[in-house]
Design a protein around this motif. Structure first.
Motif, PDB file in Angstrom:
ATOM      1  N   GLY A  57     -11.618 -23.673 -70.448  1.00  0.00           N
ATOM      2  CA  GLY A  57     -12.362 -23.981 -71.975  1.00  0.00           C
ATOM      3  C   GLY A  57     -11.073 -24.052 -72.841  1.00  0.00           C
ATOM      4  N   ASN A  58     -10.961 -24.594 -73.982  1.00  0.00           N
ATOM      5  CA  ASN A  58     -10.349 -24.189 -74.755  1.00  0.00           C
ATOM      6  C   ASN A  58      -8.413 -25.317 -74.725  1.00  0.00           C
ATOM      7  N   PHE A  59      -8.667 -26.255 -73.676  1.00  0.00           N
ATOM      8  CA  PHE A  59      -7.452 -26.609 -73.866  1.00  0.00           C
ATOM      9  C   PHE A  59      -6.483 -25.326 -73.239  1.00  0.00           C
ATOM     10  N   VAL A  60      -6.979 -23.812 -72.610  1.00  0.00           N
ATOM     11  CA  VAL A  60      -6.526 -23.318 -71.438  1.00  0.00           C
ATOM     12  C   VAL A  60      -6.388 -22.877 -70.775  1.00  0.00           C
ATOM     13  N   GLU A  85       1.230 -32.326 -74.871  1.00  0.00           N
ATOM     14  CA  GLU A  85       0.498 -33.584 -73.835  1.00  0.00           C
ATOM     15  C   GLU A  85      -0.633 -33.640 -73.117  1.00  0.00           C
ATOM     16  N   GLY A  86      -0.461 -32.533 -72.741  1.00  0.00           N
ATOM     17  CA  GLY A  86      -1.767 -31.708 -71.976  1.00  0.00           C
ATOM     18  C   GLY A  86      -0.856 -32.215 -70.512  1.00  0.00           C
ATOM     19  N   LYS A  96      -2.895 -27.501 -72.679  1.00  0.00           N
ATOM     20  CA  LYS A  96      -1.934 -27.802 -73.652  1.00  0.00           C
ATOM     21  C   LYS A  96      -1.720 -26.376 -73.488  1.00  0.00           C
ATOM     22  N   LEU A  97      -2.254 -25.104 -73.912  1.00  0.00           N
ATOM     23  CA  LEU A  97      -1.932 -23.845 -73.403  1.00  0.00           C
ATOM     24  C   LEU A  97      -1.693 -23.101 -72.255  1.00  0.00           C
ATOM     25  N   CYS A 119      -7.970 -16.696 -77.682  1.00  0.00           N
ATOM     26  CA  CYS A 119      -7.976 -18.002 -77.209  1.00  0.00           C
ATOM     27  C   CYS A 119     -10.024 -18.536 -77.690  1.00  0.00           C
ATOM     28  N   SER A 120     -10.497 -17.396 -77.488  1.00  0.00           N
ATOM     29  CA  SER A 120     -12.044 -18.690 -78.063  1.00  0.00           C
ATOM     30  C   SER A 120     -11.775 -18.828 -79.386  1.00  0.00           C
TER      31      SER A 120
END
Length: 145
Positions: A57-60, A85-86, A96-97, A119-120
């Motif tokens: 979640g959160n792009f991680v 850019e993902g 993205k991360l 990352c939360s």
């Protein structure tokens, strides 16, 4: 987080990665190149991803090896790769991360909890994705108690 677990050599900013497999191989390749894992660990990271996605979640995403991969871990380390850019991790999940993890014994559990804390917060993730220096990334993870 102790200093040898995350070093500047383990961080790559603003990468472009086309596929989930390429992304996992890339973070695993850093861990291998820096001497944390044997090369076989990278295949175990891919196997782990097939079992269940490491998208958080959160792009991680937090790619790591299977239980059986522990013997391929030489020492505990993490790699951090930003992909502004993902990269598509399937199911509409864009990453993205990327944080690659190799843990000796149970050492990775503490690392995972520190990463989870950082990352939360969406703004922390955004700061990491936009980081312009490796020092910024190290700073963000070292502030966690």
């Amino acid at each position: 987080m102790s200093n040898n677990i995350l070093t500047k050599e383990n961080i790559e900013l603003n990468q472009t990665l086309a596929t989930k497999e390429e992304a996992i191989r890339y973070v695993g390749g850093i861990l291998n190149g820096q001497g944390y894992v044997e090369e076989s660990y990278i295949d175990e990271m891919l196997k782990r991803e097939e079992l269940t996605s490491t998208y958080m979640g959160n792009f991680v995403a937090i790619p790591h090896g299977t239980e059986g991969a522990k013997k391929a871990v030489l020492e505990t380390g993490i790699s951090v790769v930003t992909v502004p850019e993902g990269v598509d991790f399937g199911g509409g999940n864009i990453v993205k991360l990327l944080i690659g993890i190799a843990g000796k014994g149970d050492e990775h559990l503490e690392i995972l909890s520190q990463i989870a804390i950082v990352c939360s917060e969406e703004e922390n993730v955004q700061k990491l994705i936009e980081a312009e220096s490796k020092e910024e990334v190290i700073q963000m993870f070292s502030e966690v108690e």
